[in-house]
Design a protein around this motif. Structure first.
Motif, PDB file in Angstrom:
ATOM      1  N   THR A 290       0.736  -1.157   0.092  1.00  0.00           N
ATOM      2  CA  THR A 290       0.022  -0.031   0.114  1.00  0.00           C
ATOM      3  C   THR A 290       0.933   1.254   0.023  1.00  0.00           C
ATOM      4  OG1 THR A 290      -0.214  -0.048   2.422  1.00  0.00           O
ATOM      5  CG2 THR A 290      -1.908  -1.311   1.164  1.00  0.00           C
TER       6      THR A 290
ATOM      7  N   THR B 272      -0.598  -5.911   4.982  1.00  0.00           N
ATOM      8  CA  THR B 272      -1.054  -4.267   5.211  1.00  0.00           C
ATOM      9  C   THR B 272      -1.137  -4.677   6.775  1.00  0.00           C
ATOM     10  OG1 THR B 272      -2.780  -2.569   5.046  1.00  0.00           O
ATOM     11  CG2 THR B 272      -3.687  -4.858   4.844  1.00  0.00           C
TER      12      THR B 272
ATOM     13  N   ALA C 248      -5.973  -8.934   0.978  1.00  0.00           N
ATOM     14  CA  ALA C 248      -5.145  -8.329   1.866  1.00  0.00           C
ATOM     15  C   ALA C 248      -4.818  -9.225   2.834  1.00  0.00           C
ATOM     16  CB  ALA C 248      -5.957  -7.187   2.673  1.00  0.00           C
TER      17      ALA C 248
ATOM     18  N   GLY D 198      -5.655  -0.065   4.920  1.00  0.00           N
ATOM     19  CA  GLY D 198      -4.912  -0.742   3.464  1.00  0.00           C
ATOM     20  C   GLY D 198      -5.392  -1.768   3.097  1.00  0.00           C
TER      21      GLY D 198
END
Length: 317
Positions: A21, A43, A59, A48
Motif C-alpha cells: 500500500t 497491510t 489483503a 490498507g
C-alpha cells in the motif's frame, strides 16, 4: 531455457507483495493486476486492506516483524515481491536486521516449495560507491555505514538462488518519483517550505539518479515473470540529474529564493538530510534494459516536481 524463463505471457501467478500500500507498492499492485496476476498484499491496517481490495487484490494483515505471517503469505503464493522497509533512521541497523529476517523467512518458504519461485527484493543505489556511475554488477560500498547496515540484505536474497529460488534484487533510486512522496525530491521540497528558500550544496553539480514509479513497477513485474536467479536490476530512468537543477525548479515552483550553501554550513540548513543532498550517486540501467527489454517511459524527475510539491503540502494540512 527453462531456468531463465519461469512464466510465459500466458501464465499467471499469485504474488505476495510486502509494502503493497506504499508509494511504489501501490503501482506494483496495479501493474501485476493489469497483467492478470493475482496479488496478496501485506497491510497493517483496515484502510490498507480496503485500498488493496479496491485495486482487485487480497489483503493479509500483519507487520514486517511478524515472521509467521510473512511465511504464511509466501506459502500461499507462487512468488514474493518485497518492498516494505521500516524507515527508522534513529534505529537504522535495527530496521535492516528486520529486513534480513523477513527476506530469510519468505525465501526459506519459497525454497522449500521448489519450482524456481521468484523472490524479488528491494535495495538502493545509494549503497554503491558514490562519485562514479554505478552499474548492476557493482558490489555494495562497505566503507559507507548505511551500506554496511542495509547492503547485506542483497546477499541474503541472492544466496537463495543456490536453493532453487529465482532470487532477484531491484535497486531503486533515491528519487523514485510520481504522484506522491517522490523520495529525496519530497524531502528537498519539505526543507524549502520550512526554510523559505530552495538550497543545494556548493555548486550543486552532484547528481541523483532518478526513475518514475510506474517504470519501476513494470520492472518488478518483468523480474517476477522471467528473470534468471541471481540477477540485480537498476530501476534507472535518468542516470544523473544535478541537484542544482532540482533545487532550482523547486525554487521556481514555490517562488522562493534559490540558494547555494557552502558545505561547512550545510548541516545547519539540511540537518540529517545532508547525507542525501550532498550525495553524488549517478547510476546506469544499461544491463537491466538489455536483459529485460525494459524501456522507461515515465515523466522525468524535473517534470514531476509539481506532484512532489502537491504531496508535501497535502501532508502539512
Amino acid at each position: 531455457s527453462s531456468d531463465t524463463v519461469f512464466c510465459s505471457v500466458s501464465c499467471t501467478m499469485r504474488i505476495f507483495v510486502t509494502g503493497s500500500t506504499g508509494f511504489i507498492g501501490t503501482a506494483v499492485v496495479k501493474e501485476l493486476v493489469s497483467a492478470r496476476h493475482t496479488v496478496l498484499g501485506l497491510t497493517r491496517s483496515d484502510k490498507g486492506a480496503k485500498q488493496l481490495e479496491s485495486q482487485g487484490a487480497e489483503a493479509l494483515h500483519g507487520t514486517l516483524e511478524d515472521l509467521e505471517v510473512l511465511k504464511k503469505g509466501a506459502s500461499q503464493c507462487d512468488g514474493v515481491i518485497h518492498l516494505a522497509f521500516i524507515h527508522d533512521f534513529a534505529n537504522f541497523a535495527g530496521s535492516c536486521a528486520v529486513d534480513r529476517a523477513a527476506i530469510t523467512a519468505m525465501g526459506s518458504v519459497l525454497a522449500a516449495a521448489g519450482g524456481g519461485r521468484p523472490l524479488v527484493i528491494t535495495s538502493g543505489t545509494m549503497l554503491l560507491a558514490h562519485g562514479k556511475l554505478g552499474e548492476e554488477d557493482d558490489a555494495i560500498d562497505m566503507t559507507n555505514p548505511m551500506a554496511t547496515a542495509r547492503g547485506p540484505s542483497e546477499q541474503v536474497c541472492l544466496d537463495f538462488a543456490k536453493q532453487g529460488v529465482r532470487a532477484v534484487v531491484v535497486r531503486l533510486p533515491p528519487t523514485t518519483h510520481g504522484p506522491g512522496s517522490s523520495g529525496f525530491i519530497g524531502m528537498l521540497v519539505n526543507i524549502a517550505l520550512q526554510k523559505g528558500m530552495s538550497a543545494y550544496v556548493g555548486e550543486g553539480q552532484n547528481r541523483w539518479w532518478a526513475g518514475h514509479r510506474d517504470d519501476a513497477a513494470k520492472l518488478y513485474r518483468l523480474a517476477v515473470e522471467k528473470l534468471k536467479p541471481g540477477s540485480i536490476l537498476h530501476a534507472v530512468g535518468e542516470e544523473g540529474v544535478p541537484v542544482k537543477e532540482i533545487a532550482t525548479e523547486i525554487g521556481k515552483q514555490l517562488s522562493v529564493p534559490i540558494v547555494s550553501i557552502p558545505l561547512e554550513k550545510a548541516a545547519d540548513h539540511f540537518g540529517w538530510f545532508l547525507f542525501g543532498v550532498a550525495a553524488d550517486n549517478p547510476a546506469s540501467s544499461a544491463k537491466t534494459r538489455e536483459q529485460l527489454g525494459w524501456t522507461p517511459t515515465g515523466q522525468t524527475a524535473i517534470e514531476d516536481i509539481p506532484l512532489a510539491i502537491d504531496f508535501v503540502k497535502s501532508q502539512a494540512c
